[in-house]
Design an enzyme around this catalytic site. Structure first.
Site, short mmCIF file in Angstrom:
data_model
loop_
_atom_site.label_atom_id
_atom_site.label_comp_id
_atom_site.label_asym_id
_atom_site.label_seq_id
_atom_site.Cartn_x
_atom_site.Cartn_y
_atom_site.Cartn_z
N CYS A 1 -13.01 -1.44 50.40
CA CYS A 1 -12.95 -3.16 51.49
C CYS A 1 -13.52 -2.31 53.29
CB CYS A 1 -11.95 -3.23 52.08
SG CYS A 1 -12.18 -4.70 53.52
N CYS B 1 -12.66 -3.27 56.75
CA CYS B 1 -11.37 -3.34 56.14
C CYS B 1 -11.59 -2.15 57.46
CB CYS B 1 -10.70 -3.38 55.36
SG CYS B 1 -10.34 -4.88 54.36
N ASP B 2 -11.31 -1.16 56.78
CA ASP B 2 -11.25 0.22 56.82
C ASP B 2 -12.28 1.39 57.23
OD1 ASP B 2 -8.86 -0.12 55.45
OD2 ASP B 2 -9.70 1.03 53.37
#
Ligand code: NAP
Length: 312
Positions: free
Chosen positions: A135, A138-139
């Site tokens: 993701c 997300c990261d």
């Protein structure tokens, strides 16, 4: 044990919330089993959604999901943010077991979505969360000014690579063929982005490091030649697998695990059970097609209930 409802929707992506909007507007007071950690489905991990009709300037995936949820709740849908751990779908009253209790209904709409496909190479599990991610939204931030790789050639990989190019020093897009599967508009943006380097005909065969990921070992799919690519972050974006595991011993699925429906309806092999969204769809897998099939599932469930009542 709660009362027997008319409709339970399992899943809270575009298919699930659309099914909830339609069944709520039909006065069926649906309960949405929305999931614990992954509520909202795949769009929660997406940035800009540019192709959902009605949003000419695009909308962020999580914002779109929030709007669908509030639209469903406005018409009387209720949501519980927990996972369905077991389903008994065979009787006239169906039972959905969750960590927060057991819920019963006369119809169940399965909008179970899909999960990330994994590379299944040595090092992938070991460095998951230590450089390997599924993701970018997300990261991606963790890899500011570092070398990043994205694996895949579809719209997801292209979107992730374009998003990550704002963080990484270089984004290496690793694709096993010599052309992208991604749509032309995204492929053109990839070609025009000076920070993205595409590694054609390349597959990842191993991920190495000590504490965290340091190197992706690549193999040329034409020559078989191996090379080492130093990377701090590697984003796997190679598609999804249907999340039918929790029902596959009761519901007929195809060889890939997608739930089979009696097209053009959303009926499954079990009376009163309908399926929609990514868990049935090999082909299109768009937010709008998922939403469309959620609508169909809601109408099918409504018809089923009306027919049942006409025989009572
Ligand atoms: P996808 O279209 O199925 O593409 C998966 C990619 O991963 C393909 O390029 C495939 O290679 C590659 N791949 C699969 N297994 C692999 C493996 N084991 N090792 C290496 N590579 C592998 O999946 P997606 O990109 O997640 O897209 C899914 C759907 O969502 C599509 O319909 C897409 O249009 C849609 N989507 C749309 C947008 C958008 O419009 N903005 C954004 C994201 C997703 P091959 O090409 O060789 O098969």
């Amino acid at each position: 044990m709660s009362e027997v409802r008319d409709v339970i929707v399992v899943g809270s992506g575009p298919a699930g919330w659309t099914a909830a909007i339609y069944t709520a507007r039909a006065g069926l007071e649906p309960l949405v089993i929305a999931g614990a950690l992954e509520a909202g489905g795949a769009l929660m991990n997406t940035t800009e959604v540019e192709n959902f009709p009605g949003w000419p300037d695009g909308i962020l995936g999580p914002d779109l999901m929030e709007k669908l949820q509030s639209q469903a709740e406005k018409f009387g849908a209720k949501a519980v943010f927990t996972d369905a751990t077991a389903l008994d779908l065979t009787g006239s009253v169906k039972r959905v077991t969750t960590d927060d209790g057991v819920f019963e209904a006369r119809t169940v709409i399965l909008a179970l979505g899909s999960a990330y496909r994994k590379l299944n190479v040595p090092g992938e599990e070991e460095f998951s969360g230590k450089g390997v991610s599924y993701c970018a939204t997300c990261d991606g931030f963790f890899f500011r000014n570092q070398e990043i790789a994205v694996v895949g050639g579809g719209d997801s990989a292209a979107t992730e690579a374009l998003f990550l190019s704002r963080f990484g020093s270089t984004v290496h897009l690793i694709h096993r063929r010599d052309q992208l599967r991604a749509s032309k508009v995204l492929a053109d943006r990839i070609a025009a982005d000076p920070k993205i380097k595409v590694h054609w005909n390349s597959k990842v065969i191993e991920l190495k490091g000590s504490e965290a990921l340091e190197t992706a070992v690549l193999e040329d799919t034409v020559t078989g030649e191996k090379s080492q690519l130093p990377v701090a972050g590697l984003f796997v974006s190679i598609g999804h697998l249907p999340r039918s595991g929790v029902v596959k011993d009761q519901i007929t699925c195809d060889h890939g695990g997608y739930i089979l429906t009696e097209e053009p309806s959303t009926r499954t092999n079990l009376p009163g059970i309908f399926a929609c969204g990514d868990v049935v769809d090999h082909t299109y897998r768009q937010a709008i097609t998922a939403a469309g099939s959620g609508c169909k599932a809601a109408l099918d469930a409504q018809n089923f209930l009306e027919e049942q009542r006409s025989h009572e």
